[in-house]
Design a protein around this motif. Structure first.
Motif, PDB file in Angstrom:
ATOM      1  N   LEU A  49     -94.879 -11.580 -43.872  1.00  0.00           N
ATOM      2  CA  LEU A  49     -93.852 -11.065 -44.521  1.00  0.00           C
ATOM      3  C   LEU A  49     -92.951 -11.169 -45.274  1.00  0.00           C
ATOM      4  CD1 LEU A  49     -92.033 -11.985 -41.052  1.00  0.00           C
ATOM      5  CD2 LEU A  49     -93.393  -9.833 -41.371  1.00  0.00           C
ATOM      6  N   THR A  50     -92.044  -9.622 -45.722  1.00  0.00           N
ATOM      7  CA  THR A  50     -91.793  -9.558 -47.019  1.00  0.00           C
ATOM      8  C   THR A  50     -90.049 -10.142 -46.265  1.00  0.00           C
ATOM      9  OG1 THR A  50     -90.442  -7.385 -46.641  1.00  0.00           O
ATOM     10  CG2 THR A  50     -92.611  -8.181 -48.080  1.00  0.00           C
ATOM     11  N   VAL A  51     -89.218 -10.480 -47.474  1.00  0.00           N
ATOM     12  CA  VAL A  51     -87.123 -10.386 -47.001  1.00  0.00           C
ATOM     13  C   VAL A  51     -87.252  -9.566 -46.783  1.00  0.00           C
ATOM     14  CG1 VAL A  51     -85.573 -10.888 -47.489  1.00  0.00           C
ATOM     15  CG2 VAL A  51     -87.212 -11.914 -49.097  1.00  0.00           C
ATOM     16  N   THR A  52     -87.023  -8.409 -47.160  1.00  0.00           N
ATOM     17  CA  THR A  52     -86.936  -7.187 -46.398  1.00  0.00           C
ATOM     18  C   THR A  52     -87.447  -7.025 -44.673  1.00  0.00           C
ATOM     19  OG1 THR A  52     -87.444  -6.152 -48.378  1.00  0.00           O
ATOM     20  CG2 THR A  52     -87.233  -4.673 -46.839  1.00  0.00           C
TER      21      THR A  52
ATOM     22  N   LEU B 256     -84.426  -9.285 -38.296  1.00  0.00           N
ATOM     23  CA  LEU B 256     -83.124  -9.793 -37.542  1.00  0.00           C
ATOM     24  C   LEU B 256     -81.967  -9.244 -37.696  1.00  0.00           C
ATOM     25  CD1 LEU B 256     -83.970 -13.611 -39.114  1.00  0.00           C
ATOM     26  CD2 LEU B 256     -84.600 -12.729 -36.546  1.00  0.00           C
ATOM     27  N   GLN B 257     -82.357  -8.033 -38.195  1.00  0.00           N
ATOM     28  CA  GLN B 257     -80.428  -7.147 -38.715  1.00  0.00           C
ATOM     29  C   GLN B 257     -79.794  -7.945 -38.829  1.00  0.00           C
ATOM     30  OE1 GLN B 257     -80.228  -5.976 -35.334  1.00  0.00           O
ATOM     31  NE2 GLN B 257     -81.671  -3.964 -35.129  1.00  0.00           N
ATOM     32  N   ILE B 258     -79.753  -9.037 -40.495  1.00  0.00           N
ATOM     33  CA  ILE B 258     -79.268  -9.208 -41.591  1.00  0.00           C
ATOM     34  C   ILE B 258     -79.586  -8.599 -43.279  1.00  0.00           C
ATOM     35  CG2 ILE B 258     -79.083 -11.385 -39.963  1.00  0.00           C
ATOM     36  CD1 ILE B 258     -81.659 -12.136 -42.612  1.00  0.00           C
ATOM     37  N   SER B 259     -78.312  -9.087 -43.366  1.00  0.00           N
ATOM     38  CA  SER B 259     -78.000  -7.727 -44.731  1.00  0.00           C
ATOM     39  C   SER B 259     -78.955  -9.513 -46.204  1.00  0.00           C
ATOM     40  CB  SER B 259     -76.843  -8.535 -45.534  1.00  0.00           C
ATOM     41  OG  SER B 259     -76.505  -9.778 -45.751  1.00  0.00           O
ATOM     42  N   ARG B 260     -79.749  -9.213 -46.848  1.00  0.00           N
ATOM     43  CA  ARG B 260     -80.800 -10.125 -47.839  1.00  0.00           C
ATOM     44  C   ARG B 260     -79.307 -11.330 -48.297  1.00  0.00           C
ATOM     45  NH1 ARG B 260     -84.901  -7.654 -50.121  1.00  0.00           N
ATOM     46  NH2 ARG B 260     -85.391  -9.149 -51.822  1.00  0.00           N
ATOM     47  N   ARG B 261     -78.677 -10.614 -48.505  1.00  0.00           N
ATOM     48  CA  ARG B 261     -77.603 -12.117 -48.879  1.00  0.00           C
ATOM     49  C   ARG B 261     -77.086 -12.674 -48.192  1.00  0.00           C
ATOM     50  NH1 ARG B 261     -71.331 -11.051 -50.298  1.00  0.00           N
ATOM     51  NH2 ARG B 261     -70.764 -13.596 -50.793  1.00  0.00           N
ATOM     52  N   THR B 262     -77.157 -12.831 -46.711  1.00  0.00           N
ATOM     53  CA  THR B 262     -77.204 -13.526 -46.158  1.00  0.00           C
ATOM     54  C   THR B 262     -78.855 -14.462 -45.448  1.00  0.00           C
ATOM     55  OG1 THR B 262     -75.626 -12.480 -44.177  1.00  0.00           O
ATOM     56  CG2 THR B 262     -77.290 -14.210 -43.215  1.00  0.00           C
ATOM     57  N   PHE B 263     -79.616 -13.671 -45.744  1.00  0.00           N
ATOM     58  CA  PHE B 263     -81.304 -14.197 -45.498  1.00  0.00           C
ATOM     59  C   PHE B 263     -80.979 -15.141 -46.447  1.00  0.00           C
ATOM     60  CE2 PHE B 263     -84.854 -14.975 -47.333  1.00  0.00           C
ATOM     61  CZ  PHE B 263     -85.444 -15.449 -46.674  1.00  0.00           C
ATOM     62  N   TYR B 264     -80.718 -15.272 -48.244  1.00  0.00           N
ATOM     63  CA  TYR B 264     -80.472 -16.666 -49.339  1.00  0.00           C
ATOM     64  C   TYR B 264     -79.228 -17.234 -49.159  1.00  0.00           C
ATOM     65  CZ  TYR B 264     -84.042 -13.199 -51.881  1.00  0.00           C
ATOM     66  OH  TYR B 264     -85.529 -12.703 -52.274  1.00  0.00           O
TER      67      TYR B 264
ATOM     68  N   TRP C 153     -78.537 -18.488 -46.417  1.00  0.00           N
ATOM     69  CA  TRP C 153     -79.322 -19.518 -45.209  1.00  0.00           C
ATOM     70  C   TRP C 153     -80.743 -20.465 -46.118  1.00  0.00           C
ATOM     71  CZ3 TRP C 153     -81.421 -15.826 -40.028  1.00  0.00           C
ATOM     72  CH2 TRP C 153     -79.718 -15.262 -39.618  1.00  0.00           C
ATOM     73  N   ARG C 154     -81.513 -19.508 -46.665  1.00  0.00           N
ATOM     74  CA  ARG C 154     -82.408 -20.238 -47.683  1.00  0.00           C
ATOM     75  C   ARG C 154     -81.974 -21.360 -48.535  1.00  0.00           C
ATOM     76  NH1 ARG C 154     -86.137 -19.093 -52.531  1.00  0.00           N
ATOM     77  NH2 ARG C 154     -88.061 -19.662 -51.769  1.00  0.00           N
ATOM     78  N   ALA C 155     -80.715 -21.392 -48.814  1.00  0.00           N
ATOM     79  CA  ALA C 155     -79.747 -22.364 -50.435  1.00  0.00           C
ATOM     80  C   ALA C 155     -79.141 -23.386 -49.183  1.00  0.00           C
ATOM     81  CB  ALA C 155     -78.613 -21.814 -50.239  1.00  0.00           C
ATOM     82  N   LYS C 156     -79.179 -22.932 -47.851  1.00  0.00           N
ATOM     83  CA  LYS C 156     -78.615 -23.456 -46.883  1.00  0.00           C
ATOM     84  C   LYS C 156     -79.816 -24.489 -46.199  1.00  0.00           C
ATOM     85  CE  LYS C 156     -73.889 -21.900 -45.671  1.00  0.00           C
ATOM     86  NZ  LYS C 156     -74.015 -21.160 -45.174  1.00  0.00           N
ATOM     87  N   GLY C 157     -80.917 -24.216 -46.561  1.00  0.00           N
ATOM     88  CA  GLY C 157     -81.833 -25.132 -45.700  1.00  0.00           C
ATOM     89  C   GLY C 157     -82.534 -23.986 -44.082  1.00  0.00           C
TER      90      GLY C 157
END
Length: 63
Positions: free
Chosen positions: A9-12, A18-26, A28-32
């Motif tokens: 799956l891509t980030v998109t 999950l109906q979230i923004s890319r910013r939210t995904f990144y 979450w990623r930064a916070k593990g």
């Protein structure tokens, strides 16, 4: 050597599911807190569907 498949799956894709923004995904990623990702040669991230499903199943709220 593993290759990117339709099981990846891509980030998109993740953001749409999950109906979230890319910013939210990144964030979450930064916070593990995001599902496990791999970086493909073009620099983009991919998430194996099985890894995403395991991560998602682990997000359940215990009542």
């Amino acid at each position: 050597m593993a290759v990117t498949t339709e099981e990846d799956l891509t980030v998109t894709d993740i953001c749409r599911i999950l109906q979230i923004s890319r910013r939210t995904f990144y964030e979450w990623r930064a916070k593990g807190r995001a599902p496990r990702c791999k970086r493909v040669p073009n620099g983009e991230l991919r998430i194996r569907r099985a890894d995403f499903e395991r991560w998602y199943d682990g997000c359940g709220d215990v009542a």
